[in-house]
Design an enzyme around this catalytic site. Structure first.
Site, mmCIF file in Angstrom:
data_model
loop_
_atom_site.group_PDB
_atom_site.id
_atom_site.type_symbol
_atom_site.label_atom_id
_atom_site.label_comp_id
_atom_site.label_asym_id
_atom_site.label_seq_id
_atom_site.Cartn_x
_atom_site.Cartn_y
_atom_site.Cartn_z
ATOM 1 N N GLU A 92 0.776 -1.502 0.060
ATOM 2 C CA GLU A 92 0.280 -0.061 -0.129
ATOM 3 C C GLU A 92 0.977 1.520 -0.150
ATOM 4 O O GLU A 92 0.464 2.303 -1.469
ATOM 5 C CB GLU A 92 -0.300 0.296 0.953
ATOM 6 N N HIS A 162 -11.264 -6.617 8.144
ATOM 7 C CA HIS A 162 -11.656 -6.367 6.523
ATOM 8 C C HIS A 162 -13.393 -5.771 7.638
ATOM 9 O O HIS A 162 -14.060 -5.439 6.268
ATOM 10 C CB HIS A 162 -12.270 -7.707 6.217
#
Length: 357
Positions: A92, A162
């Site tokens: 990321e 998540h």
């Protein structure tokens, strides 16, 4: 099952013009010309338009060339080629660092972080580089063409890695725009606005609604204004403020409250930074009461900023303490998700307590 059906119903019923809600002219035009699609398809349409209308636009991230885990980028690589739609390493920090450089060269860099929970490795790049790029160069350089897309929030089974809602971390950073849509129609128009805005933006997508929310969305190119909240339900007794997937829950609470004679005004903030204080203030001056709801933990959530601002500007008009119905101050749980979430019943109880204060 009840929540799922309610979300589907909310998605089908959120055509702004059809419901008579106050709205922008762009939204009214969208409702007239639209075809029913879900939220991930609306995102896909926006990305197709962005790439088609600007040869400087690029889409990249983990697995985006194959359509992504939520299928939002399906068909883009086939149509626009692998030089403009491509996969990145599972890094990321690298994705955002590359995106900043690409945007600084005058391109439209549309980066995907696969889950908002994994945006934290890129935090330094977003906060110390992207947000400050224009300021530190005295407006000589900028990375305003940067848009970071990422799905956020509960999904029913995501657990603590998540399901997070990290929007408030970025609302503390001058130089960024933070945008969260509530529906397919809003998602398409707001995403295109973010991509074309001259400032770096983070676009949080409510993954719970990717397939559940369905409404009429036009196929043509349109944009919705940033930093303009929308009053989607008129009321006189209390003001409710939220964003993203939480709007459907707030809508359900408004309907139940109406059965007990309580008139709720519902506002979708849409853009968190810079947020539309004027619309919220005007509503609170009318109703005298305010309730804010979001999935993120209550402590330090963006609801606290709204609460403090309204207390400062509307102190003499408030008839009750500002209520916040939010996620709990715990890591996001798996089997206890139903207890963590700011549900319709929690909101309804808070509405009644605030109105009867």
């Amino acid at each position: 099952m009840a929540t799922t059906m309610a979300l589907r119903s909310f998605g089908r019923r959120t055509s702004i013009a059809a419901r008579g809600f106050s709205s922008s002219c762009e939204t009214e035009k969208a409702a007239k010309d639209g075809k029913p699609i879900n939220l991930f398809s609306a995102i896909n349409q926006a990305l197709h338009i962005a790439l088609d209308t600007d040869p400087r636009a690029y889409v990249f991230g983990e697995d985006v060339r194959f359509g992504g885990v939520f299928r939002c980028t399906t068909g883009l690589a086939d149509r626009f080629g692998r030089s403009r739609v491509f996969n990145t390493p599972l890094c990321e920090q690298g994705i955002v660092g590359f995106a900043i450089g690409l945007a600084a060269m005058g391109n439209r860099a549309i980066a995907e972080i696969q889950f908002a929970d994994y945006i934290y490795p890129a935090f330094d790049q977003i906060v110390n580089e992207a947000a400050k790029f224009r300021y530190r160069s005295g407006n000589e350089f900028n990375c305003g063409g940067l848009t970071i897309r990422t799905p956020y929030g509960a999904v029913g089974h995501g657990g603590h890695y998540h399901s997070q809602s990290p929007e408030s971390f970025f609302c503390h950073v001058p130089g960024l725009k933070v945008v969260i849509p509530r529906s397919p129609q809003q998602a398409k128009g707001l995403l295109l606005s973010c991509i074309r805005d001259p400032n770096p933006s983070i676009f949080f997508e409510p993954k719970w609604l990717y397939r559940l929310a369905v409404e009429e969305v036009p196929e043509h190119d349109y944009m919705l204004p940033l930093s303009e909240a929308e009053v989607i339900r008129q009321g006189s007794d209390i003001t409710l403020v939220g964003w993203g997937a939480q709007l459907s829950v707030l809508e359900q609470a408004c309907v139940e409250a109406a059965k007990e004679g309580i008139s709720c005004e519902l506002i979708d903030l849409r853009t968190l930074i810079p947020w539309d204080k004027e619309t919220v203030e005007a509503s609170v001056r009318k109703t005298g009461k305010l309730l804010i709801s979001h999935e993120a933990p209550v402590t330090g959530g963006f609801g606290a900023e709204i609460s403090a601002s309204i207390a400062e500007s509307c102190f003499l008009r408030l008839e009750a303490p500002v209520a916040r119905i939010c996620g709990l101050d715990t890591p996001f749980p798996l089997v206890y998700e139903q207890f963590y979430m700011p549900t319709k019943n929690k909101i309804l109880d808070a509405i009644k307590a605030t109105v009867n204060y």
